[in-house]
Design an enzyme around this catalytic site. Sequence first.
Site, PDB file in Angstrom:
ATOM      1  N   ASP A   3      42.953 -21.880   3.860  1.00  0.00           N
ATOM      2  CA  ASP A   3      43.477 -22.758   4.896  1.00  0.00           C
ATOM      3  C   ASP A   3      44.604 -23.660   4.372  1.00  0.00           C
ATOM      4  OD1 ASP A   3      41.350 -21.724   6.399  1.00  0.00           O
ATOM      5  OD2 ASP A   3      40.023 -23.313   5.709  1.00  0.00           O
ATOM      6  N   GLY A  20      34.088 -20.856   0.564  1.00  0.00           N
ATOM      7  CA  GLY A  20      34.474 -19.477   0.870  1.00  0.00           C
ATOM      8  C   GLY A  20      35.267 -18.848  -0.260  1.00  0.00           C
ATOM      9  N   ARG A  72      40.559 -12.912   3.679  1.00  0.00           N
ATOM     10  CA  ARG A  72      40.215 -13.478   2.373  1.00  0.00           C
ATOM     11  C   ARG A  72      39.603 -12.438   1.433  1.00  0.00           C
ATOM     12  NH1 ARG A  72      36.641 -18.040   4.485  1.00  0.00           N
ATOM     13  NH2 ARG A  72      37.462 -18.987   2.585  1.00  0.00           N
TER      14      ARG A  72
END
Length: 396
Positions: free
Chosen positions: A168, A24, A316
Amino acid sequence: MPHPGGTQVRSQIDVRIGILTGGGDVPGLNPCIKAVVNRVHEEGHEVVGIRRGWGGLLGTDPEDPESVARNLVPLDPGAVRTVDRSGGTFLHSSRTNPGRVAPSDVPDFLAGSVGGDGPYDLTGHALRVIEHAGIDVLIPIGGDDTLSYGLRMHQEGVPTIAIPKTMDNDVNGTDYCIGFSTAVTRGVQFIHNLRTSTGSHERIAVVELFGRYSGETSLITAYLAGVDRALIPEVPFDLDRVCALLMADKAANPSNYAMVTISEGATIAGGEMMLSGEADAYGHRKLGGIGQVTGELIKERTGEGIVYQQVGYLMRSGSPDSLDLMVATNYAVMAADLALDGSTGRMVALRNGSYSSVPISVTGEGVKRVDVDELYDAAAYRPKVRHVRGKPMFLY
């Protein structure tokens, strides 16, 4: 070119470094790439950008110049001059794992070289591409999945220096991963903004946050935003108890509303994670939807109006905050210096407040999880930081 054993690379002239971003996207990737390129060129060496993460190696046909040009991009200071002005990664990303390729993802030019039902280990092809491109050192920027294949490259004898990034913040071996601070900052801002609508309508807000199997993003966001309750993957929650707590929170609030954050990987006690779609090359299925289900159940059991908001990709997106910009730039400089010094099999890291590096083997140890005993009140479903002294900046 790679050296068997991955112990030494040329340190004087003509070192070519390959850089890629996988998994990601997070804010800070473009500044990181730019800083690597500038540092390497400052020392008289070269950088090639590998597009779409490990997918760039898988999709390159060394015998086809057009294929090479699509996937391997020469980078110099001019090419990266303005990339740090935006978020994301201009090299693009993927969740490709050349060591585990589904039949449908095998490039046409490799179709004749595989047999059986798959998935296929096409690492041999990736190594041939690296050799053909004259890449001496790989610098992958990614989370535990992307960097686990970086470990595989190191084990195959390709000198590798890893840079940890993930919103994360769950990569082992480092206190901090690029993207985490900005994600938390975005989450806190959105929660505070949502207070106006939630309070105006006297409802209960359920805010679903990214975070996969680790609750740190949700927990730290809730801690800093001062929400009433926070639900994390590490502690399955009792729905009736959550409802009772939120009703008490709402009654105690002069504005007559309550807020609960919920990590996308959280589960109702006795239930399972909300998963959808096919597993990717690293065995992960798509998470999401637990917030909506929980909100509907809270409404059903309490009769209260619900504001449900899935923050998701907004956490994000966009440009990095100053902390992520600082860490991304410094990680890049450190990784470039390690690569040019002949080091290999390392991951740059922040440990105890200092920049350092650790063996890349830490990426094979799985993801970090929240220390529930130290950071969470499992009975009250809320952050409870018991000790701060001696902890890293973001508490774990």
